[in-house]
Design a protein around this motif. Structure first.
Motif, PDB file in Angstrom:
ATOM      1  N   THR A   1       0.220   0.194   8.756  1.00  0.00           N
ATOM      2  CA  THR A   1       0.687   0.889   7.559  1.00  0.00           C
ATOM      3  C   THR A   1       2.106   0.392   7.286  1.00  0.00           C
ATOM      4  O   THR A   1       2.728  -0.232   8.154  1.00  0.00           O
TER       5      THR A   1
ATOM      6  N   GLU B   1     -12.347   6.650  10.835  1.00  0.00           N
ATOM      7  CA  GLU B   1     -13.420   5.734  10.438  1.00  0.00           C
ATOM      8  C   GLU B   1     -13.446   4.507  11.345  1.00  0.00           C
ATOM      9  O   GLU B   1     -14.519   4.052  11.766  1.00  0.00           O
TER      10      GLU B   1
ATOM     11  N   GLN C   1      -7.700   9.667   8.218  1.00  0.00           N
ATOM     12  CA  GLN C   1      -9.098   9.452   7.836  1.00  0.00           C
ATOM     13  C   GLN C   1      -9.520   8.020   8.146  1.00  0.00           C
ATOM     14  O   GLN C   1     -10.609   7.781   8.682  1.00  0.00           O
ATOM     15  N   LYS C   2      -8.629   7.066   7.831  1.00  0.00           N
ATOM     16  CA  LYS C   2      -8.937   5.656   8.107  1.00  0.00           C
ATOM     17  C   LYS C   2      -9.003   5.405   9.615  1.00  0.00           C
ATOM     18  O   LYS C   2      -9.887   4.670  10.102  1.00  0.00           O
TER      19      LYS C   2
ATOM     20  N   ASP D   1       0.824  -1.211   0.000  1.00  0.00           N
ATOM     21  CA  ASP D   1       0.000   0.000   0.000  1.00  0.00           C
ATOM     22  C   ASP D   1       0.855   1.257   0.000  1.00  0.00           C
ATOM     23  O   ASP D   1       1.898   1.320   0.655  1.00  0.00           O
TER      24      ASP D   1
ATOM     25  N   VAL E   1       0.538   5.097   1.134  1.00  0.00           N
ATOM     26  CA  VAL E   1      -0.337   5.877   2.006  1.00  0.00           C
ATOM     27  C   VAL E   1       0.199   7.290   2.168  1.00  0.00           C
ATOM     28  O   VAL E   1       1.380   7.557   1.921  1.00  0.00           O
ATOM     29  N   ASN E   2      -0.686   8.194   2.573  1.00  0.00           N
ATOM     30  CA  ASN E   2      -0.265   9.546   2.927  1.00  0.00           C
ATOM     31  C   ASN E   2      -0.940   9.936   4.234  1.00  0.00           C
ATOM     32  O   ASN E   2      -1.831   9.228   4.733  1.00  0.00           O
ATOM     33  N   THR E   3      -0.518  11.049   4.787  1.00  0.00           N
ATOM     34  CA  THR E   3      -0.985  11.442   6.117  1.00  0.00           C
ATOM     35  C   THR E   3      -2.502  11.573   6.179  1.00  0.00           C
ATOM     36  O   THR E   3      -3.149  11.061   7.105  1.00  0.00           O
ATOM     37  N   ALA E   4      -3.089  12.270   5.206  1.00  0.00           N
ATOM     38  CA  ALA E   4      -4.538  12.491   5.226  1.00  0.00           C
ATOM     39  C   ALA E   4      -5.300  11.168   5.208  1.00  0.00           C
ATOM     40  O   ALA E   4      -6.274  10.978   5.959  1.00  0.00           O
ATOM     41  N   GLU E   5      -4.854  10.236   4.371  1.00  0.00           N
ATOM     42  CA  GLU E   5      -5.535   8.943   4.273  1.00  0.00           C
ATOM     43  C   GLU E   5      -5.396   8.140   5.564  1.00  0.00           C
ATOM     44  O   GLU E   5      -6.334   7.468   5.998  1.00  0.00           O
ATOM     45  N   ILE E   6      -4.205   8.201   6.178  1.00  0.00           N
ATOM     46  CA  ILE E   6      -3.972   7.455   7.418  1.00  0.00           C
ATOM     47  C   ILE E   6      -4.939   7.906   8.504  1.00  0.00           C
ATOM     48  O   ILE E   6      -5.626   7.094   9.140  1.00  0.00           O
TER      49      ILE E   6
END
Length: 391
Positions: free
Chosen positions: A373, A174, A170-171, A161, A163-168
């Protein structure tokens, strides 16, 4: 008493000082370590006469640090100060993504840089995976850095995968809203209290990934000869280094000598084994002592990092009393990278949340939602206690 028995004298004829038991009349001495076995077989006295405060030699006395003079006159030897005859220097081009591999290397321009001696591919272990890199060896750190800038490396970043900070984050958020996770501690019924409360607190806190950024960047000297290696550098855990190098390089542990210089700041980072492993791999490959140096940019971008964590904290306060507290945390678990079971709670991510003062809360729940991650995590001072304390 153990010393008195050894000398066949009265215990009152002996006294203790500076880690030794001394016989008054003869001057015989035995160190505490020499007496441990014999003393352990004796019955512990019920009444112990303590030393008078007026006779204290160390406790409560001002003492000078042994390193103050060295650090103020410039004679303290840090890792970057150490030199060996015939030593060369190296910096390593590493993939910005830990699990990426080398597809191709064009080192033609690099080898033309003044001072560059060689360019080699290496592989070193980081937690439970291996990182590939290209080492530039030169007659100075500066030449090695300039040579690395001239390298052209194509990386293969497939199979994992991105990944970037925003996605980390956000997940993580969630997961906090949709998953219950693994329980560290549950007392009472916080869910019921939260459900019935007319007013409650429900907030999400986040803490960032943190680089250690110690004052002296990572560096290590290794000198590989035959089936032995000697290491010098700012190192926090020499025994871990010995174990790791022995295992990875397949040599006896007693053949790994570790010399510790002044640390230059560590915060847990210099207890890790990757930079010493790099130095050993390069030294063995080129047959010479080498000093591996990480630039500040390497240190900031390569990790490992204190894990970023997100928290969902729910609570009810009734007349200044916390009647219910529920916290779920989502973040990488260092222990999981080291092989701990991922389906069982461990104390790592709950540091600072399991303190005794939480016993005053009758309805409490602390749960961990495992989060993965490709970013390598590591201890950073108080580790999770610093992020948990903030939440």
């Amino acid at each position: 008493e153990a010393a008195a028995n050894e000398w066949k004298v009265k215990p009152s004829d002996c006294y203790a000082a500076s880690g030794q038991v001394i016989h008054r009349s003869s001057g015989k001495k035995l160190g505490y370590g020499e007496l441990v076995t014999a003393a352990s077989a004796l019955t512990a006295p019920k009444d112990v006469k303590l030393q008078k405060r007026a006779d204290y030699k160390l406790i409560g006395k001002p003492l000078r640090r042994l390193d103050t003079k060295l650090k103020t006159n410039g004679n303290a030897v840090f890792g970057l100060d150490k030199q060996l005859p015939g030593m060369v220097y190296a910096v390593i081009e590493r993939n910005p993504r830990l699990r990426g591999t080398i597809k191709s290397v064009d080192d033609a321009a690099c080898r033309k840089v003044a001072g560059v001696k060689d360019v080699i591919r290496i592989k070193m272990k980081v937690h439970n995976t291996y990182r590939e890199g290209v080492a530039v060896i030169a007659n100075s750190t500066w030449a090695a850095i300039q040579g690395r800038k001239a390298l052209k490396v194509e990386w293969d970043d497939t199979g994992f995968d991105h990944v970037n900070t925003a996605e980390i984050y956000q997940k993580m958020e969630e997961d906090l809203k949709t998953k219950e996770g693994i329980s560290f501690r549950t007392e009472g019924d916080p869910d019921q209290v939260l459900k019935q409360a007319a007013k409650k607190i429900d907030v999400i806190y986040q803490t960032p990934y943190e680089s250690h950024s110690s004052m002296e960047p990572l560096n290590c000297i290794a000198n590989w000869t035959g089936d032995k290696v000697e290491i010098w550098g700012p190192i926090q855990a020499p025994d871990w280094i010995q174990d790791h190098i022995s295992t990875e390089m397949k040599i006896p542990r007693e053949n790994v000598d570790v010399n510790m210089t002044f640390l230059g700041g560590g915060f847990g980072r210099k207890a890790f084994t990757d930079y010493t492993h790099e130095a050993c791999v390069v030294s063995k490959a080129i047959g010479a002592p080498v000093q591996i140096v990480w630039t500040r940019e390497d240190d900031m971008t390569q990790g490992p990092y204190r894990p970023g964590v997100s928290y969902r904290c729910e609570g009810v306060v009734d007349e200044k009393t916390i009647t219910a507290f529920k916290v779920k945390l989502s973040g990488q678990n260092i222990n999981h990278w080291m092989g701990a079971p991922k389906d069982k709670a461990n104390d790592s991510t709950a540091e600072g949340l399991l303190l005794p003062y939480f016993k005053s809360i009758k309805n409490i729940s602390i749960r961990d939602i495992p989060f993965e991650t490709p970013i390598p995590p590591l201890w950073w001072r108080s580790v999770y206690a610093s992020t948990n304390g903030f939440a």
